[in-house]
Design a protein around this motif. Structure first.
Motif, PDB file in Angstrom:
ATOM      1  N   ILE A 179       0.848  -1.195   0.000  1.00  0.00           N
ATOM      2  CA  ILE A 179       0.000   0.000   0.000  1.00  0.00           C
ATOM      3  C   ILE A 179       0.885   1.247   0.000  1.00  0.00           C
ATOM      4  CG2 ILE A 179      -1.923  -1.156   1.181  1.00  0.00           C
ATOM      5  CD1 ILE A 179      -1.001   0.134   3.809  1.00  0.00           C
ATOM      6  N   THR A 180       0.256   2.403  -0.135  1.00  0.00           N
ATOM      7  CA  THR A 180       1.005   3.668  -0.067  1.00  0.00           C
ATOM      8  C   THR A 180       1.152   4.095   1.387  1.00  0.00           C
ATOM      9  OG1 THR A 180      -0.982   5.024  -0.188  1.00  0.00           O
ATOM     10  CG2 THR A 180       0.065   4.404  -2.307  1.00  0.00           C
ATOM     11  N   THR A 181       2.091   5.009   1.643  1.00  0.00           N
ATOM     12  CA  THR A 181       2.258   5.523   3.008  1.00  0.00           C
ATOM     13  C   THR A 181       1.011   6.303   3.437  1.00  0.00           C
ATOM     14  OG1 THR A 181       3.482   7.398   2.098  1.00  0.00           O
ATOM     15  CG2 THR A 181       4.783   5.606   3.033  1.00  0.00           C
ATOM     16  N   GLU A 182       0.340   6.943   2.476  1.00  0.00           N
ATOM     17  CA  GLU A 182      -0.899   7.668   2.790  1.00  0.00           C
ATOM     18  C   GLU A 182      -1.982   6.694   3.269  1.00  0.00           C
ATOM     19  OE1 GLU A 182       1.682   9.946   0.174  1.00  0.00           O
ATOM     20  OE2 GLU A 182       0.770   7.976  -0.156  1.00  0.00           O
ATOM     21  N   SER A 183      -2.090   5.568   2.574  1.00  0.00           N
ATOM     22  CA  SER A 183      -3.064   4.546   2.994  1.00  0.00           C
ATOM     23  C   SER A 183      -2.732   4.015   4.380  1.00  0.00           C
ATOM     24  CB  SER A 183      -3.088   3.380   2.000  1.00  0.00           C
ATOM     25  OG  SER A 183      -3.572   3.806   0.756  1.00  0.00           O
ATOM     26  N   LEU A 184      -1.452   3.832   4.646  1.00  0.00           N
ATOM     27  CA  LEU A 184      -1.029   3.358   5.961  1.00  0.00           C
ATOM     28  C   LEU A 184      -1.447   4.352   7.041  1.00  0.00           C
ATOM     29  CD1 LEU A 184       0.528   1.336   7.749  1.00  0.00           C
ATOM     30  CD2 LEU A 184       2.618   2.601   7.196  1.00  0.00           C
ATOM     31  N   SER A 185      -1.226   5.636   6.811  1.00  0.00           N
ATOM     32  CA  SER A 185      -1.630   6.661   7.786  1.00  0.00           C
ATOM     33  C   SER A 185      -3.132   6.633   8.013  1.00  0.00           C
ATOM     34  CB  SER A 185      -1.219   8.059   7.296  1.00  0.00           C
ATOM     35  OG  SER A 185       0.172   8.154   7.230  1.00  0.00           O
ATOM     36  N   ARG A 186      -3.905   6.512   6.940  1.00  0.00           N
ATOM     37  CA  ARG A 186      -5.360   6.477   7.040  1.00  0.00           C
ATOM     38  C   ARG A 186      -5.814   5.260   7.857  1.00  0.00           C
ATOM     39  NH1 ARG A 186      -6.451   5.698   2.155  1.00  0.00           N
ATOM     40  NH2 ARG A 186      -7.252   3.581   2.336  1.00  0.00           N
ATOM     41  N   ILE A 187      -5.213   4.101   7.581  1.00  0.00           N
ATOM     42  CA  ILE A 187      -5.561   2.869   8.304  1.00  0.00           C
ATOM     43  C   ILE A 187      -5.272   3.022   9.792  1.00  0.00           C
ATOM     44  CG2 ILE A 187      -4.865   0.452   8.643  1.00  0.00           C
ATOM     45  CD1 ILE A 187      -4.453   0.398   5.512  1.00  0.00           C
ATOM     46  N   ARG A 188      -4.114   3.582  10.131  1.00  0.00           N
ATOM     47  CA  ARG A 188      -3.768   3.777  11.541  1.00  0.00           C
ATOM     48  C   ARG A 188      -4.782   4.694  12.239  1.00  0.00           C
ATOM     49  NH1 ARG A 188       2.621   4.564  10.540  1.00  0.00           N
ATOM     50  NH2 ARG A 188       3.326   2.481  11.100  1.00  0.00           N
TER      51      ARG A 188
END
Length: 194
Positions: A179-188
């Protein structure tokens, strides 16, 4: 017993060896200290060694034709790592192997590994079981990537690597999860809200 028995207890937990066997193991496994950022293997290299992580964190990753990194494996204390495809098939490396956190590792060459196995069959059984477990974990990860949402994959990552997340960069985690780092931030953020 031999005065420096650390390689035995570090790598071959719960196995006991004769004095002669300890000398063989100590003669083929070499302790190396590595600084963060060092690449042990680069794509295109000939891979003759596998590595046991005593402390620190390493990652194996592939860079695709678009320049995107795909993290294939992290290795923390007690794990083996290398470009296994190149190591086992004697082909050129398709991955890079990078030190993410200052590390102490044991290096074991393919030739020394075969020698150790021939002299001490218990080491072959022990390492084979470790690699079988790693192979099973790779298959589980592939199935997760094919069938689970990014959020589920992240939750499993945190379970599988409880002490690693705070010590590595977000883009390494994102590239491992696909995934993208943006997606990772959103998931967190979504997870902390629940």
């Amino acid at each position: 017993m031999h005065s420096d028995n650390s390689k035995i207890s570090d790598v071959f937990k719960d196995l006991s060896f004769s004095e002669a066997e300890i000398e063989i193991i100590e003669s083929v496994m070499f302790k190396i200290d590595l600084k963060k950022g060092i690449k042990i293997i680069k794509a295109g290299d000939t891979v003759k060694d596998m590595y046991f992580v005593l402390q620190g964190c390493l990652r194996a990753f592939h860079i695709d034709i678009h320049g995107k990194e795909h993290t294939v494996q992290f290795a923390i204390k007690g794990w083996w790592i290398t470009d296994f495809t190149a190591f086992f098939t004697e082909s050129k490396a398709i991955m890079d192997l990078e030190v993410l956190r200052d590390a102490t590792i044991y290096r074991l060459s393919k030739d020394d590994r075969e020698y150790m196995f021939s002299q001490i069959p218990a080491t072959e059984t022990f390492i084979r079981k470790k690699l079988e477990n790693a192979y099973a974990a790779f298959q589980k990860r592939i199935l997760r990537n094919l069938s689970q949402s990014a959020s589920q994959r992240y939750v499993n990552f945190v379970k599988d690597f409880p002490n690693i997340e705070k010590n590595i960069k977000n883009y390494h985690i994102a590239s491992y999860l696909g995934i993208t780092t943006e997606s990772l931030s959103r998931i967190r953020k979504e997870i902390t809200r629940h």
